[in-house]
Scaffold this active site. Structure first.
Site: not given
Length: 290
Positions: A196, A15, A146, A98
Site C-alpha cells: 500500500d 491513510e 498507491n 477518486r
C-alpha cells in the site's frame, strides 16, 4: 519490532500519515469519513476537521496550509481560518474515480494517482501536478494507485499499483519531471498481503505498509529482499511515514474496512494509528510549490 498504539482512532480507512517537524505534529486522514486528524506529539486528543468528500491525502505546504485531495479535486486548506480553496480536478468523465495516494518531489511537483471507488481494474492513472495546476497523465491503466517515493539520488521513482503486488522502479528526470519504466524492484509474495503506502529511509531502503499483512515491511529495492518487519496488531496496514523529533520513528495507519465483525472483535485496534521506533532515519520529504 512491534508497533505501539498512538491513538485509538478506529478510522474506517486511515491513510496519508505525515509528520510536521516544525510544530511536532502528526497528521493523517480517514478517507471514507472525510476527516483530517492533527495530533501534537505528547498530547492525547487530536484536532479534527471534517469534509463532505472522501479525503485521501494531506501534504503540508510549509506555510501553514495543507494540500488536500478530496474526491477528484485538489484544494488548499487553511486549518486556522478553515478556508478551502479549490485548485484543480481530474477525470470528470469518471465519476466513480477518486484521488488516492501521492507525494511531492524536491521541485514541489505533486505525483498522485487515482482509483475507482468500485475497484474497477485499470481505470486509474498516475498524474503530475505542477504550478500550472493542469494534471498531466504519466501512467494509465492503473487499478489502485498507491505508494510513491524517490531514491536518495532522486534518479529513481518507486511506485505501487497495489493489486500487482509489485514495487516498480522508474528512471526519474528531476529537471523535466519525466519518468520511464526501468524494472520491477520488489515483488510481494501473496501471503504477505498487498503493498500500500511506503516511504524511504536514509539508507535507501523502502518501508512498505502491507494491507492484509499485519505489518510494515522493509525491502531492499536493489536486491528485492525483505530486510525487516514491524508487527502491527491490525490486519490492514495502509501507510507509513517517518516522524518524531529525530525522524527515526514510523507513523503507521491502519483500516477497519473489509473486516468481519469477528475480525474486528479479534483486532479491535484496526483503524487506529501506531508508531514504532526504528534504527534508521527517514529520507527528506517535500511539500507542494503551488
Amino acid at each position: 519490532m512491534k508497533a505501539t498504539l498512538l491513538l485509538d482512532s478506529r478510522c474506517v480507512l486511515a491513510e496519508s500519515p505525515v509528520w510536521e517537524p516544525t510544530e511536532g505534529r502528526y497528521l493523517w486522514v480517514d478517507i471514507e469519513n472525510g476527516t483530517l486528524y492533527r495530533l501534537k506529539r505528547g498530547e492525547a486528543t487530536p484536532e479534527k476537521w471534517s469534509f463532505p468528500h472522501r479525503l485521501t491525502m494531506v501534504i503540508p505546504d510549509g506555510n501553514g496550509q495543507y494540500l488536500l485531495a478530496l474526491d477528484r479535486k485538489l484544494a488548499k486548506f487553511n486549518p486556522e481560518t478553515e478556508q478551502l480553496d479549490w485548485l484543480c480536478e481530474v477525470e470528470q468523465d469518471k465519476p466513480d474515480n477518486r484521488w488516492n495516494d501521492g507525494a511531492c518531489d524536491s521541485k514541489g511537483r505533486l505525483w498522485a494517482g487515482t482509483m475507482s471507488t468500485k475497484f474497477t481494474k485499470n481505470v486509474g492513472s498516475l498524474y503530475l501536478v505542477d504550478k500550472e495546476l493542469a494534471p498531466k497523465k504519466v501512467i494509465d491503466l492503473v487499478s489502485i494507485s498507491n505508494g510513491i517515493c524517490w531514491s536518495l539520488d532522486e534518479r529513481t521513482l518507486y511506485y505501487i499499483d497495489s493489486p500487482t503486488r509489485k514495487i516498480q522502479a522508474f528512471d526519474f528526470d528531476l529537471e523535466r519531471g519525466f519518468i520511464s519504466f526501468n524494472r520491477v524492484a520488489v515483488t510481494i509474495p501473496e501471503e504477505l498481503g498487498t503493498p500500500d503506502g511506503m516511504c524511504m529511509d536514509q539508507n535507501g531502503k523502502l518501508w512498505v505498509a502491507h494491507y492484509g499483512g499485519f505489518g510494515v515491511y522493509c525491502w531492499d529495492p536493489e536486491t528485492g529482499l525483505q530486510l525487516d518487519k514491524i508487527d502491527v496488531p491490525a490486519p490492514h496496514v495502509t501507510s507509513c511515514a517517518f516522524a518524531g523529533p529525530d525522524n527515526d520513528e514510523l507513523l503507521i495507519t491502519t483500516a477497519r474496512e473489509n473486516l468481519s465483525a469477528e475480525k474486528i472483535q479479534r483486532y479491535p485496534q484496526s483503524g487506529s494509528v501506531f508508531t514504532c521506533k526504528v534504527p534508521v532515519k527517514g529520507a527528506k520529504v517535500y511539500g507542494p510549490h503551488f
